[in-house]
Design a protein around this motif. Structure first.
Motif, PDB file in Angstrom:
ATOM      1  N   LEU A 190     -65.912 -19.428   4.506  1.00  6.87           N
ATOM      2  CA  LEU A 190     -66.957 -18.430   4.326  1.00  6.87           C
ATOM      3  C   LEU A 190     -67.938 -18.913   3.274  1.00  6.87           C
ATOM      4  O   LEU A 190     -67.547 -19.210   2.141  1.00  6.87           O
ATOM      5  N   VAL A 191     -69.215 -19.009   3.657  1.00  9.17           N
ATOM      6  CA  VAL A 191     -70.293 -19.340   2.726  1.00  9.17           C
ATOM      7  C   VAL A 191     -71.094 -18.072   2.486  1.00  9.17           C
ATOM      8  O   VAL A 191     -71.642 -17.500   3.412  1.00  9.17           O
ATOM      9  N   GLN A 192     -71.154 -17.639   1.226  1.00 11.20           N
ATOM     10  CA  GLN A 192     -71.815 -16.396   0.862  1.00 11.20           C
ATOM     11  C   GLN A 192     -73.053 -16.688   0.032  1.00 11.20           C
ATOM     12  O   GLN A 192     -73.003 -17.497  -0.897  1.00 11.20           O
ATOM     13  N   ASN A 193     -74.142 -16.022   0.372  1.00  6.59           N
ATOM     14  CA  ASN A 193     -75.397 -16.154  -0.366  1.00  6.59           C
ATOM     15  C   ASN A 193     -75.839 -14.768  -0.827  1.00  6.59           C
ATOM     16  O   ASN A 193     -76.000 -13.863  -0.006  1.00  6.59           O
ATOM     17  N   ASP A 194     -76.014 -14.599  -2.122  1.00  4.43           N
ATOM     18  CA  ASP A 194     -76.415 -13.318  -2.697  1.00  4.43           C
ATOM     19  C   ASP A 194     -77.704 -13.516  -3.479  1.00  4.43           C
ATOM     20  O   ASP A 194     -77.723 -14.142  -4.536  1.00  4.43           O
ATOM     21  N   HIS A 195     -78.798 -12.958  -2.943  1.00  2.45           N
ATOM     22  CA  HIS A 195     -80.098 -13.040  -3.597  1.00  2.45           C
ATOM     23  C   HIS A 195     -80.517 -11.709  -4.213  1.00  2.45           C
ATOM     24  O   HIS A 195     -81.680 -11.520  -4.558  1.00  2.45           O
ATOM     25  N   LYS A 246     -81.685  -8.820  -3.502  1.00  2.00           N
ATOM     26  CA  LYS A 246     -82.359  -7.977  -2.515  1.00  2.00           C
ATOM     27  C   LYS A 246     -81.621  -7.995  -1.181  1.00  2.00           C
ATOM     28  O   LYS A 246     -81.561  -6.983  -0.477  1.00  2.00           O
ATOM     29  N   TYR A 247     -81.062  -9.121  -0.835  1.00  2.00           N
ATOM     30  CA  TYR A 247     -80.322  -9.264   0.406  1.00  2.00           C
ATOM     31  C   TYR A 247     -79.228 -10.299   0.228  1.00  2.00           C
ATOM     32  O   TYR A 247     -79.240 -11.092  -0.727  1.00  2.00           O
ATOM     33  N   CYS A 248     -78.271 -10.304   1.150  1.00  2.00           N
ATOM     34  CA  CYS A 248     -77.211 -11.299   1.132  1.00  2.00           C
ATOM     35  C   CYS A 248     -76.884 -11.708   2.562  1.00  2.00           C
ATOM     36  O   CYS A 248     -77.063 -10.927   3.496  1.00  2.00           O
ATOM     37  N   THR A 249     -76.420 -12.925   2.720  1.00  2.00           N
ATOM     38  CA  THR A 249     -76.025 -13.447   4.027  1.00  2.00           C
ATOM     39  C   THR A 249     -74.674 -14.147   3.880  1.00  2.00           C
ATOM     40  O   THR A 249     -74.337 -14.676   2.816  1.00  2.00           O
ATOM     41  N   GLU A 250     -73.915 -14.153   4.975  1.00  2.00           N
ATOM     42  CA  GLU A 250     -72.610 -14.803   4.991  1.00  2.00           C
ATOM     43  C   GLU A 250     -72.431 -15.522   6.314  1.00  2.00           C
ATOM     44  O   GLU A 250     -72.770 -14.980   7.378  1.00  2.00           O
ATOM     45  N   TYR A 251     -71.882 -16.737   6.264  1.00  7.14           N
ATOM     46  CA  TYR A 251     -71.612 -17.537   7.450  1.00  7.14           C
ATOM     47  C   TYR A 251     -70.128 -17.894   7.436  1.00  7.14           C
ATOM     48  O   TYR A 251     -69.611 -18.364   6.414  1.00  7.14           O
ATOM     49  N   LEU A 252     -69.446 -17.665   8.544  1.00  7.53           N
ATOM     50  CA  LEU A 252     -68.005 -17.887   8.563  1.00  7.53           C
ATOM     51  C   LEU A 252     -67.593 -18.699   9.784  1.00  7.53           C
ATOM     52  O   LEU A 252     -68.250 -18.692  10.826  1.00  7.53           O
ATOM     53  N   TYR A 253     -66.474 -19.386   9.611  1.00  5.42           N
ATOM     54  CA  TYR A 253     -65.849 -20.125  10.719  1.00  5.42           C
ATOM     55  C   TYR A 253     -64.347 -20.073  10.527  1.00  5.42           C
ATOM     56  O   TYR A 253     -63.828 -20.277   9.423  1.00  5.42           O
ATOM     57  N   SER A 254     -63.631 -19.790  11.620  1.00  4.14           N
ATOM     58  CA  SER A 254     -62.181 -19.740  11.590  1.00  4.14           C
ATOM     59  C   SER A 254     -61.621 -20.664  12.660  1.00  4.14           C
ATOM     60  O   SER A 254     -62.134 -20.704  13.792  1.00  4.14           O
ATOM     61  N   THR A 255     -60.572 -21.418  12.313  1.00  4.83           N
ATOM     62  CA  THR A 255     -59.944 -22.304  13.281  1.00  4.83           C
ATOM     63  C   THR A 255     -59.186 -21.519  14.348  1.00  4.83           C
ATOM     64  O   THR A 255     -58.846 -22.069  15.383  1.00  4.83           O
ATOM     65  N   ASP A 256     -58.909 -20.243  14.085  1.00  4.51           N
ATOM     66  CA  ASP A 256     -58.256 -19.395  15.065  1.00  4.51           C
ATOM     67  C   ASP A 256     -59.254 -19.001  16.138  1.00  4.51           C
ATOM     68  O   ASP A 256     -60.174 -18.232  15.901  1.00  4.51           O
ATOM     69  N   ARG A 278     -74.938 -18.782  -4.515  1.00  3.26           N
ATOM     70  CA  ARG A 278     -74.114 -19.232  -3.384  1.00  3.26           C
ATOM     71  C   ARG A 278     -72.675 -19.439  -3.822  1.00  3.26           C
ATOM     72  O   ARG A 278     -72.391 -19.909  -4.927  1.00  3.26           O
ATOM     73  N   GLN A 279     -71.775 -19.106  -2.887  1.00  5.40           N
ATOM     74  CA  GLN A 279     -70.349 -19.232  -3.147  1.00  5.40           C
ATOM     75  C   GLN A 279     -69.634 -19.684  -1.877  1.00  5.40           C
ATOM     76  O   GLN A 279     -69.947 -19.227  -0.785  1.00  5.40           O
ATOM     77  N   LEU A 280     -68.666 -20.582  -2.049  1.00 11.29           N
ATOM     78  CA  LEU A 280     -67.845 -21.060  -0.944  1.00 11.29           C
ATOM     79  C   LEU A 280     -66.442 -20.512  -1.100  1.00 11.29           C
ATOM     80  O   LEU A 280     -65.845 -20.580  -2.186  1.00 11.29           O
ATOM     81  N   ARG A 281     -65.895 -19.970   0.001  1.00 16.62           N
ATOM     82  CA  ARG A 281     -64.556 -19.395  -0.014  1.00 16.62           C
ATOM     83  C   ARG A 281     -63.766 -19.934   1.171  1.00 16.62           C
ATOM     84  O   ARG A 281     -64.181 -19.784   2.320  1.00 16.62           O
ATOM     85  N   LEU A 282     -62.634 -20.575   0.893  1.00 11.24           N
ATOM     86  CA  LEU A 282     -61.749 -21.101   1.927  1.00 11.24           C
ATOM     87  C   LEU A 282     -60.395 -20.407   1.805  1.00 11.24           C
ATOM     88  O   LEU A 282     -59.768 -20.439   0.736  1.00 11.24           O
ATOM     89  N   SER A 283     -59.949 -19.782   2.891  1.00 11.33           N
ATOM     90  CA  SER A 283     -58.653 -19.107   2.924  1.00 11.33           C
ATOM     91  C   SER A 283     -57.782 -19.787   3.971  1.00 11.33           C
ATOM     92  O   SER A 283     -58.235 -20.011   5.109  1.00 11.33           O
ATOM     93  N   GLY A 294     -75.040 -10.028   7.422  1.00  7.86           N
ATOM     94  CA  GLY A 294     -75.972  -9.891   6.323  1.00  7.86           C
ATOM     95  C   GLY A 294     -76.166  -8.438   5.939  1.00  7.86           C
ATOM     96  O   GLY A 294     -75.842  -7.512   6.698  1.00  7.86           O
ATOM     97  N   LEU A 295     -76.716  -8.250   4.756  1.00 10.19           N
ATOM     98  CA  LEU A 295     -76.980  -6.912   4.219  1.00 10.19           C
ATOM     99  C   LEU A 295     -78.327  -6.942   3.517  1.00 10.19           C
ATOM    100  O   LEU A 295     -78.616  -7.869   2.739  1.00 10.19           O
ATOM    101  N   TYR A 296     -79.164  -5.944   3.793  1.00  9.55           N
ATOM    102  CA  TYR A 296     -80.488  -5.841   3.179  1.00  9.55           C
ATOM    103  C   TYR A 296     -80.587  -4.526   2.425  1.00  9.55           C
ATOM    104  O   TYR A 296     -80.225  -3.459   2.953  1.00  9.55           O
ATOM    105  N   ASN A 297     -81.051  -4.595   1.175  1.00  7.92           N
ATOM    106  CA  ASN A 297     -81.187  -3.418   0.327  1.00  7.92           C
ATOM    107  C   ASN A 297     -82.664  -3.031   0.234  1.00  7.92           C
ATOM    108  O   ASN A 297     -83.499  -3.836  -0.211  1.00  7.92           O
ATOM    109  N   PHE A 298     -82.979  -1.825   0.636  1.00  4.57           N
ATOM    110  CA  PHE A 298     -84.341  -1.340   0.540  1.00  4.57           C
ATOM    111  C   PHE A 298     -84.630  -0.892  -0.898  1.00  4.57           C
ATOM    112  O   PHE A 298     -83.727  -0.480  -1.620  1.00  4.57           O
TER     113      PHE A 298
END
Length: 394
Positions: free
Chosen positions: A173-178, A180-190, A152-157, A198-202
């Motif tokens: 932006l909160v990024q999760n990289d496992h 096999k798959y990854c998910t990202e959750y974002l929020y902008s004040t704009d 997991r990684q937190l990114r604030l711009s 998300g992205l899934y790798n077969f």
């Protein structure tokens, strides 16, 4: 070409074992590198320094209209061992070209990051902080990057500018990289924008331990990877949303032929469909095409691009590569120091005969980027913006 601060951020990702390619946002990175490169305007000079393994500074000055520039500072809680001198930086690490995706790696175990001293945990979560001020406008931008856990990684711009609504904006932006798959959750004040993607790798799951799988002698090597992803976002204040879908197939280092990458993205609400195909047609040559189509308006456009690398090696090396199709040391990145790159030429053209040219390389002790735009349909002014940018770092 990557700026010095972007290069240091990549070094932070490498040091913390973060895979920047395993994300929905980088699904079309190969095509973007070959087709969407920026050409400089006017003259620009960047002077940077990594004063210590944890502190970096950068100063830039340009001559587009009025003299403008920027001042940047960066801090990393994790000492970075990357070479920072412009005379020693490998051009492959700063020139963004065809992306060779590697096998997915197993995420680090949480206990690997633990540090104990006297019966107490002394480890800290690695953090990177970056700030830049643009002159003479006074615009400020900042980045806060924190590795919360191995997955997991937190990114604030942040951007502060009087021209923006409310004087600025913040993107979280909160990024999760496992793996096999990854998910990202974002929020902008704009506009109160909320989103998820998300992205899934077969294929094989890198999280499964090697002892639980078949032995290496019996397991069939994987030559390519198919990935699928999507994103959803909604603006709370303007009550509008969007969505997109994406597919990608790329060859892996075990592939015996020429490396290639294919992508397909769809925005169903806007009606935009985009397909790309990029191939490493030779040791020093990469080609790419992109076709966009809107099934609401029936409008379409087409782009072609290429990059040609110049290397300081004898010609017989290229002949050997053509015979063997793939050189193992070229794929896994372990090429000898003498097999150096002296420059790369990039070119793109669209259906309206607008051409972009870029030459990147090293001159004396500086890295340089020289480029321009050509519009063959504008007879009164065929040559558009031309510029050159120099980077020096110590």
């Amino acid at each position: 070409m990557l700026g010095f601060m972007d290069y240091i951020q990549r070094a932070f990702y490498d040091a913390t074992h973060w895979n920047i390619d395993n994300s929905y946002g980088s699904l079309t990175a190969t095509a973007q590198n070959l087709l969407d490169f920026d050409t400089p305007r006017g003259l620009r000079l960047n002077v940077s320094s990594l004063a210590s393994p944890q502190m970096g500074t950068s100063y830039a000055v340009g001559t587009v209209g009025l003299v403008d520039g920027s001042i940047s500072y960066l801090y990393s809680s994790l000492p970075l061992s990357k070479s920072s001198k412009s005379t020693e930086i490998q051009l492959e690490e700063v020139i963004q070209g065809y992306r060779h995706l590697q096998d997915l790696r197993t995420p680090d175990q949480s206990w690997w990051w633990e540090r104990w001293q006297g019966g107490r945990r002394t480890d800290r979560k690695n953090t990177l902080m970056y700030g830049r001020m643009f002159l003479p406008r006074g615009t400020l931008e900042a980045l806060y990057l924190r590795r919360i856990s191995p997955t997991r990684q937190l990114r604030l711009s942040c951007v502060s500018d009087s021209a923006l609504n409310n004087g600025g904006t913040v993107l979280g932006l909160v990024q999760n990289d496992h793996g096999k798959y990854c998910t990202e959750y974002l929020y902008s004040t704009d506009s109160g924008l909320c989103g998820i993607r998300g992205l899934y790798n077969f294929g094989p799951d890198p999280r499964i331990a090697a002892q639980d799988q078949e032995s290496d002698d019996m397991r069939e090597p994987v030559h390519g990877r198919f990935s699928a992803g999507a994103e959803l976002y909604y603006g709370i204040l303007n009550k509008s949303g969007g969505a997109s879908l994406g597919l990608r197939f790329t060859t892996l280092p075990q592939h015996a032929g020429f490396p290639y990458t294919m992508t397909l993205t769809l925005n169903p609400l806007m009606g935009n469909l985009s397909s790309t195909y990029a191939v490493k047609a030779g040791r020093n040559l990469a080609l790419c095409s992109r076709f966009n189509f809107n099934f609401y308006s029936y409008e379409s456009d087409f782009q072609l691009g290429c990059e040609l690398w110049r290397r300081q090696v004898p010609n017989d090396a290229d002949i050997a590569w053509a015979k063997n199709k793939i050189r193992p040391e070229w794929i896994d990145g372990s090429a000898s120091p003498t097999d150096d790159v002296s420059g790369v030429l990039k070119a793109r053209v669209d259906q309206d005969w607008r051409i972009g040219l870029l030459w990147e390389g090293r001159f004396k002790e500086m890295l340089f980027t020289l480029g321009g735009l050509i519009d063959l349909k504008r007879r009164e002014r065929i040559v558009g913006a031309i510029g050159v940018e120099f980077q020096y770092s110590s």
